[in-house]
Write an enzyme that holds these catalytic residues in place. Structure first.
Site, PDB file in Angstrom:
ATOM      1  CG  HIS A   1      -1.757   1.173   1.407  1.00  9.75           C
ATOM      2  ND1 HIS A   1      -2.365   1.524   2.559  1.00  9.75           N
ATOM      3  CD2 HIS A   1      -2.421   1.857   0.486  1.00  9.75           C
ATOM      4  CE1 HIS A   1      -3.434   2.548   2.418  1.00  9.75           C
ATOM      5  NE2 HIS A   1      -3.071   2.893   0.900  1.00  9.75           N
TER       6      HIS A   1
ATOM      7  CG  ASP B   1       7.430   8.114 -23.145  1.00  9.25           C
ATOM      8  OD1 ASP B   1       8.495   7.818 -22.873  1.00  9.25           O
ATOM      9  OD2 ASP B   1       6.943   9.000 -23.378  1.00  9.25           O
TER      10      ASP B   1
ATOM     11  CG  ASP C   1      -3.399   4.919  -1.606  1.00  2.79           C
ATOM     12  OD1 ASP C   1      -4.437   4.817  -0.911  1.00  2.79           O
ATOM     13  OD2 ASP C   1      -2.343   5.187  -1.141  1.00  2.79           O
TER      14      ASP C   1
ATOM     15  CG  MET D   1       6.051  14.146 -18.454  1.00  2.00           C
ATOM     16  SD  MET D   1       7.248  13.438 -19.407  1.00  2.00           S
ATOM     17  CE  MET D   1       8.048  12.359 -18.238  1.00  2.00           C
TER      18      MET D   1
ATOM     19  CE1 TYR E   1      11.850  12.239 -17.586  1.00  2.00           C
ATOM     20  CE2 TYR E   1      13.334  14.269 -17.504  1.00  2.00           C
ATOM     21  CZ  TYR E   1      12.449  13.262 -18.281  1.00  2.00           C
ATOM     22  OH  TYR E   1      12.249  13.475 -19.604  1.00  2.00           O
TER      23      TYR E   1
ATOM     24  CE1 TYR F   1       5.818  16.826 -21.757  1.00  2.00           C
ATOM     25  CE2 TYR F   1       4.997  16.719 -23.991  1.00  2.00           C
ATOM     26  CZ  TYR F   1       5.708  17.608 -23.065  1.00  2.00           C
ATOM     27  OH  TYR F   1       6.611  18.455 -23.289  1.00  2.00           O
TER      28      TYR F   1
END
Length: 199
Positions: free
Chosen positions: A65, A73, A112, A122, A162, A180
């Protein structure tokens, strides 16, 4: 009797030389890796998306959890980022785009719902616009995961993404080429009813 003795000695000498030559040949012969057992790599299980490899299923099951899975990508610096993750694992799904991978992952991984932003994608740095293909891949991902979870997606600026990926549990790299097309999905809790547990 003398000839018999000579024959025995000659035979012993030949056997001894043969053993020496055999030992030398084994010592200098190129080593071979041990034979690997025959394994089935393309077997399927009922009720599981076939792109969920054994390696990926093991990683998803091992996560707890709050752990995050980065689904990225083909242009993402996956090797470097994966080396900093909890497991250090980089799982490659060749021939699979990110929305397809996200849909398969969401079919078995609870999201979650105890946090405000369990799903992230992104986004461009300030001053840059999201290209049409970027919007398309985000929309496709939203639809794929939306089949299993109704949580909202939050944008994360490229370089901040990142950093978040380096803190993830593991990285899954796809053959996604749309810009993206990188995502973070945070593991939640399986409830008593088998669905994603809500607060």
């Amino acid at each position: 009797r003398w000839s018999e003795l000579m024959s025995v000695l000659l035979l012993q000498n030949m056997v001894a030389r043969f053993c020496i030559l055999l030992a030398a040949a084994q010592a200098f012969a190129p080593s071979r890796p041990p034979a690997r057992p025959l394994t089935v790599r393309a077997g399927l299980l009922k009720g599981l998306d076939p792109i969920l490899s054994a390696e990926l299923l093991f990683t998803l099951r091992s996560a707890g959890h709050g752990d995050v899975i980065a689904v990225v990508d083909c242009n993402f610096p996956a090797v470097e980022c994966a080396s900093k993750t909890t497991t250090g694992d980089l799982i490659t799904l060749a021939g699979v785009d990110c929305p397809t991978a996200l849909g398969a992952i969401a079919s078995v991984l609870p999201v979650d719902l105890f946090v405000d932003d369990p799903l992230k994608h992104m986004s461009p740095s300030p001053g840059n616009e999201l290209p049409a293909l970027g919007k398309e891949v985000h929309d496709d991902a939203r639809a794929a995961v939306g089949t299993y979870c109704d949580a909202d997606w939050q944008p994360v600026e490229r370089f901040a993404f990142y950093e978040e990926a380096r803190k993830a549990f593991a990285v899954v790299q796809c053959l996604e080429r749309r810009p993206y097309g990188c995502f973070l999905i945070q593991k939640g809790v399986v409830g008593p009813d088998g669905g994603d547990l809500r607060p």
